[in-house]
Design a protein around this motif. Structure first.
Motif, PDB file in Angstrom:
ATOM      1  N   PRO A  92       0.806  -1.230   0.000  1.00 28.49           N
ATOM      2  CA  PRO A  92       0.000   0.000   0.000  1.00 28.49           C
ATOM      3  C   PRO A  92       0.832   1.270   0.000  1.00 28.49           C
ATOM      4  O   PRO A  92       1.919   1.338   0.569  1.00 28.49           O
ATOM      5  CB  PRO A  92      -0.809  -0.113   1.290  1.00 28.49           C
ATOM      6  N   SER A  93       0.276   2.283  -0.646  1.00 27.02           N
ATOM      7  CA  SER A  93       0.884   3.605  -0.672  1.00 27.02           C
ATOM      8  C   SER A  93       0.320   4.448   0.460  1.00 27.02           C
ATOM      9  O   SER A  93      -0.684   4.091   1.100  1.00 27.02           O
ATOM     10  CB  SER A  93       0.597   4.287  -2.006  1.00 27.02           C
ATOM     11  N   ILE A  94       0.942   5.589   0.693  1.00 31.81           N
ATOM     12  CA  ILE A  94       0.411   6.528   1.672  1.00 31.81           C
ATOM     13  C   ILE A  94      -0.986   6.981   1.255  1.00 31.81           C
ATOM     14  O   ILE A  94      -1.883   7.139   2.097  1.00 31.81           O
ATOM     15  CB  ILE A  94       1.368   7.724   1.833  1.00 31.81           C
ATOM     16  N   GLU A  95      -1.220   7.130  -0.050  1.00 34.62           N
ATOM     17  CA  GLU A  95      -2.542   7.517  -0.528  1.00 34.62           C
ATOM     18  C   GLU A  95      -3.586   6.464  -0.203  1.00 34.62           C
ATOM     19  O   GLU A  95      -4.755   6.797   0.044  1.00 34.62           O
ATOM     20  CB  GLU A  95      -2.497   7.761  -2.039  1.00 34.62           C
ATOM     21  N   ASN A  96      -3.205   5.205  -0.181  1.00 31.70           N
ATOM     22  CA  ASN A  96      -4.135   4.147   0.168  1.00 31.70           C
ATOM     23  C   ASN A  96      -4.593   4.269   1.625  1.00 31.70           C
ATOM     24  O   ASN A  96      -5.768   4.113   1.942  1.00 31.70           O
ATOM     25  CB  ASN A  96      -3.484   2.787  -0.080  1.00 31.70           C
ATOM     26  N   VAL A  97      -3.647   4.582   2.506  1.00 28.00           N
ATOM     27  CA  VAL A  97      -4.015   4.804   3.906  1.00 28.00           C
ATOM     28  C   VAL A  97      -4.885   6.047   4.038  1.00 28.00           C
ATOM     29  O   VAL A  97      -5.867   6.067   4.790  1.00 28.00           O
ATOM     30  CB  VAL A  97      -2.766   4.937   4.791  1.00 28.00           C
ATOM     31  N   ASP A  98      -4.555   7.099   3.281  1.00 30.50           N
ATOM     32  CA  ASP A  98      -5.371   8.313   3.303  1.00 30.50           C
ATOM     33  C   ASP A  98      -6.813   8.008   2.916  1.00 30.50           C
ATOM     34  O   ASP A  98      -7.755   8.597   3.460  1.00 30.50           O
ATOM     35  CB  ASP A  98      -4.795   9.365   2.360  1.00 30.50           C
ATOM     36  N   SER A  99      -7.005   7.085   1.970  1.00 31.62           N
ATOM     37  CA  SER A  99      -8.359   6.711   1.560  1.00 31.62           C
ATOM     38  C   SER A  99      -9.124   6.071   2.707  1.00 31.62           C
ATOM     39  O   SER A  99     -10.317   6.343   2.905  1.00 31.62           O
ATOM     40  CB  SER A  99      -8.307   5.751   0.366  1.00 31.62           C
ATOM     41  N   CYS A 100      -8.445   5.217   3.456  1.00 32.00           N
ATOM     42  CA  CYS A 100      -9.101   4.585   4.602  1.00 32.00           C
ATOM     43  C   CYS A 100      -9.409   5.624   5.682  1.00 32.00           C
ATOM     44  O   CYS A 100     -10.484   5.611   6.286  1.00 32.00           O
ATOM     45  CB  CYS A 100      -8.221   3.471   5.158  1.00 32.00           C
ATOM     46  N   LEU A 101      -8.475   6.538   5.908  1.00 26.10           N
ATOM     47  CA  LEU A 101      -8.710   7.599   6.885  1.00 26.10           C
ATOM     48  C   LEU A 101      -9.917   8.455   6.491  1.00 26.10           C
ATOM     49  O   LEU A 101     -10.760   8.806   7.334  1.00 26.10           O
ATOM     50  CB  LEU A 101      -7.471   8.495   6.991  1.00 26.10           C
ATOM     51  N   GLU A 102     -10.017   8.766   5.212  1.00 28.03           N
ATOM     52  CA  GLU A 102     -11.142   9.566   4.735  1.00 28.03           C
ATOM     53  C   GLU A 102     -12.459   8.824   4.954  1.00 28.03           C
ATOM     54  O   GLU A 102     -13.469   9.420   5.364  1.00 28.03           O
ATOM     55  CB  GLU A 102     -10.954   9.888   3.251  1.00 28.03           C
ATOM     56  N   PHE A 103     -12.447   7.515   4.700  1.00 24.51           N
ATOM     57  CA  PHE A 103     -13.644   6.701   4.916  1.00 24.51           C
ATOM     58  C   PHE A 103     -14.069   6.742   6.379  1.00 24.51           C
ATOM     59  O   PHE A 103     -15.250   6.910   6.700  1.00 24.51           O
ATOM     60  CB  PHE A 103     -13.356   5.253   4.490  1.00 24.51           C
ATOM     61  N   VAL A 104     -13.097   6.590   7.278  1.00 21.93           N
ATOM     62  CA  VAL A 104     -13.401   6.609   8.707  1.00 21.93           C
ATOM     63  C   VAL A 104     -14.000   7.950   9.116  1.00 21.93           C
ATOM     64  O   VAL A 104     -15.037   8.024   9.806  1.00 21.93           O
ATOM     65  CB  VAL A 104     -12.135   6.316   9.540  1.00 21.93           C
ATOM     66  N   ARG A 105     -13.368   9.024   8.704  1.00 23.13           N
ATOM     67  CA  ARG A 105     -13.813  10.360   9.141  1.00 23.13           C
ATOM     68  C   ARG A 105     -15.142  10.752   8.526  1.00 23.13           C
ATOM     69  O   ARG A 105     -15.952  11.431   9.157  1.00 23.13           O
ATOM     70  CB  ARG A 105     -12.712  11.373   8.824  1.00 23.13           C
ATOM     71  N   GLU A 106     -15.401  10.310   7.300  1.00 25.54           N
ATOM     72  CA  GLU A 106     -16.687  10.615   6.685  1.00 25.54           C
ATOM     73  C   GLU A 106     -17.825   9.858   7.366  1.00 25.54           C
ATOM     74  O   GLU A 106     -18.949  10.366   7.465  1.00 25.54           O
ATOM     75  CB  GLU A 106     -16.663  10.262   5.196  1.00 25.54           C
ATOM     76  N   GLY A 112     -13.596   8.503  15.097  1.00 23.21           N
ATOM     77  CA  GLY A 112     -13.434   7.196  14.488  1.00 23.21           C
ATOM     78  C   GLY A 112     -14.296   6.116  15.097  1.00 23.21           C
ATOM     79  O   GLY A 112     -15.283   6.393  15.803  1.00 23.21           O
ATOM     80  N   TYR A 113     -13.921   4.872  14.854  1.00 22.86           N
ATOM     81  CA  TYR A 113     -14.694   3.708  15.305  1.00 22.86           C
ATOM     82  C   TYR A 113     -14.328   3.318  16.732  1.00 22.86           C
ATOM     83  O   TYR A 113     -13.301   3.767  17.277  1.00 22.86           O
ATOM     84  CB  TYR A 113     -14.466   2.534  14.356  1.00 22.86           C
ATOM     85  N   ASP A 114     -15.151   2.461  17.305  1.00 25.82           N
ATOM     86  CA  ASP A 114     -14.936   2.015  18.688  1.00 25.82           C
ATOM     87  C   ASP A 114     -13.918   0.881  18.772  1.00 25.82           C
ATOM     88  O   ASP A 114     -13.350   0.631  19.838  1.00 25.82           O
ATOM     89  CB  ASP A 114     -16.256   1.557  19.309  1.00 25.82           C
ATOM     90  N   PHE A 115     -13.710   0.173  17.665  1.00 22.11           N
ATOM     91  CA  PHE A 115     -12.671  -0.853  17.590  1.00 22.11           C
ATOM     92  C   PHE A 115     -12.332  -1.084  16.127  1.00 22.11           C
ATOM     93  O   PHE A 115     -13.092  -0.707  15.228  1.00 22.11           O
ATOM     94  CB  PHE A 115     -13.092  -2.158  18.278  1.00 22.11           C
ATOM     95  N   TYR A 116     -11.166  -1.689  15.909  1.00 23.26           N
ATOM     96  CA  TYR A 116     -10.695  -1.963  14.555  1.00 23.26           C
ATOM     97  C   TYR A 116     -10.217  -3.411  14.461  1.00 23.26           C
ATOM     98  O   TYR A 116      -9.652  -3.955  15.418  1.00 23.26           O
ATOM     99  CB  TYR A 116      -9.539  -1.031  14.177  1.00 23.26           C
ATOM    100  N   VAL A 117     -10.445  -4.017  13.292  1.00 22.09           N
ATOM    101  CA  VAL A 117      -9.932  -5.357  13.004  1.00 22.09           C
ATOM    102  C   VAL A 117      -9.216  -5.282  11.659  1.00 22.09           C
ATOM    103  O   VAL A 117      -9.792  -4.810  10.667  1.00 22.09           O
ATOM    104  CB  VAL A 117     -11.063  -6.405  12.939  1.00 22.09           C
ATOM    105  N   GLY A 118      -7.974  -5.708  11.614  1.00 26.48           N
ATOM    106  CA  GLY A 118      -7.236  -5.819  10.362  1.00 26.48           C
ATOM    107  C   GLY A 118      -7.180  -7.275   9.962  1.00 26.48           C
ATOM    108  O   GLY A 118      -6.770  -8.135  10.754  1.00 26.48           O
TER     109      GLY A 118
END
Length: 439
Positions: A92-106, A112-118
């Motif tokens: 993954p690129s930094i832009e890929n992480v930015d996409s996930c961050l944008e999803f969370v904040r939107e 953010g969320y109460d818990f995370y699972v990778g």
């Protein structure tokens, strides 16, 4: 005792380190361990009575094969609501992480969320780790990447509970304090290194690994074996400089007797089972041994320190978009088992013997070289590993200068862990050596 070439904490005393530190997530391991995912979340303080909402970070491939449904069903059965984000990309690129961050904040706002699972390979897991930590600390990825690429800010918060579930026996990202991303415009890879990146728990279930195709099985295994060997052959912790403040101690802090035990068992498990796992992927006993070996290799290598092969792999992977595991595979013979063998031949003799070599009647130095020969033989038996950098990505002599320069200029974090100093000329020679590991 000379410290001219020692790995040291950024702020250190002129004296040897005397303290070692081991930090791990909670670990659950075994067949059908996924069934305890709900219990694991509750044990981390996620109370289903509070109507918590979590995020599962994964990729489209794992959705398609049905593994994600299996995980989310267990989360739902435990009384938790979970949303799936399946946009994680390979390497993954930094832009890929930015996409996930944008999803969370939107969807959930700045908290953010109460818990995370990778859930997935190292790429999915690194995106999950970074997303959780950056949401908790605010800002963007580059705020926490080291200078000069980023701002070099320190993470101070870990965030809500994070559980990681690997589907490959390779990276060990489920327990590591590092997340790695490509910076595409600079053709480099950078990482965020902090104990606040580390997960709270890892759930390792070998039944998720049986669908891995033979080539991915072999390539990820070579990354795990690389961790184990690099961790076994790096600096001892008390050969490094002592940190002035415990907080300044590097996350890669040198080998100890404990990490050596994990390295030895990892090398045994991985080298002894990878042939079966590649050629008979339904063998759950071999798959379980591989996942356990990857875990042990990560405990060793990601505590003691990854070194030269990983330092060289990042410029290759970023420029040529190769899989990390196969890149480690083609570089390890020339780097870890070739160039580094001169740093401590007796230790490399033990590596050779753990890989299955007969060293009887050989001088110490010749016996140390058998480690490389045995490792290459293992790769040839798997028949899924490129024979060198040229077969991997059409890399030729003309590419060596750039790769060597990038390694030395951008990967000092890892080169400082290497048991033998590496100049740019050294790196050029090692890259040339790695063009062809066999004909």
């Amino acid at each position: 005792m000379s410290y001219d070439r020692s790995v040291s904490a950024p702020e250190h005393e002129l004296g040897p380190e005397t303290v070692w530190h081991l930090q791990m997530p909670q670990i659950r391991f075994g067949r059908d361990a996924v069934e305890e995912l709900g219990f694991q979340l509750a044990d981390l303080g996620v109370d289903s009575d509070d109507d918590p909402h979590g995020l599962l970070v994964t990729d489209e491939g794992l959705v398609e094969v049905g593994h994600v449904d299996r995980v989310t069903d267990h989360i739902a059965d435990a009384g938790y609501d979970v949303t799936v984000w399946d946009g994680a990309e390979r390497e993954p690129s930094i832009e890929n992480v930015d996409s996930c961050l944008e999803f969370v904040r939107e969807n959930e706002g700045e908290d953010g969320y109460d818990f995370y699972v990778g859930f997935g390979g190292g790429s999915c897991i690194d995106v999950a780790k970074a997303t959780r930590a950056i949401v908790a600390n605010g800002g963007q990825v580059l705020d926490y990447v080291a200078e000069p690429t980023g701002e070099g800010e320190a993470l101070t918060e870990s965030g809500p509970p994070l559980v990681l579930m690997p589907t490959t026996a390779g990276t060990g990202a489920e327990i590591s304090p590092v997340a790695i991303f490509s910076v595409e415009e600079k053709e480099i890879k950078e990482g965020i290194s902090s104990n606040h990146i580390r997960a709270d728990a890892a759930v390792l279930d070998p039944t998720f690994t049986t669908t891995l195709p033979p080539d991915i099985t072999g390539k990820t295994a070579m990354d795990a074996l690389g961790h184990a060997i690099e961790g076994y052959t790096t600096h001892p912790f008390d050969g490094l400089l002592r940190a002035s403040d415990p907080q300044a101690r590097p996350v890669y802090a040198g080998r100890t007797e404990l990490t050596e035990m994990f390295s030895e068992k990892a090398i045994e498990l991985l080298s002894g089972n990878v042939r079966t796992a590649v050629h008979n992927g339904d063998d759950l006993e071999a798959r379980s041994a591989m996942l356990k070996g990857a875990l042990f290799g990560a405990i060793a290598g990601l505590t003691a320190g990854a070194s030269l092969a990983h330092a060289m792999a990042y410029p290759v992977g970023n420029r040529y978009h190769t899989y990390h595991g196969e890149t480690i595979a083609v570089l390890t013979p020339a780097s870890t088992l070739g160039y580094n063998a001169a740093s401590d031949p007796e230790r490399f003799v033990r590596v050779a013997e753990m890989l299955g070599a007969d060293t009887g009647g050989l001088s110490t130095r010749d016996a140390a070289d058998r480690a490389r020969q045995e490792y290459v033989r293992l790769q040839q038996d798997l028949n899924v590993i490129p024979s060198g950098l040229t077969e991997l990505a059409d890399i030729t002599e003309g590419d060596v200068d750039w790769l060597a320069r990038q390694t030395v200029e951008t990967q000092q974090r890892l080169l400082r862990c290497n048991p033998r100093p590496v100049t740019e000329d050294d790196a050029k020679a090692i890259f040339r050596d790695a063009l062809h590991n066999w004909e």
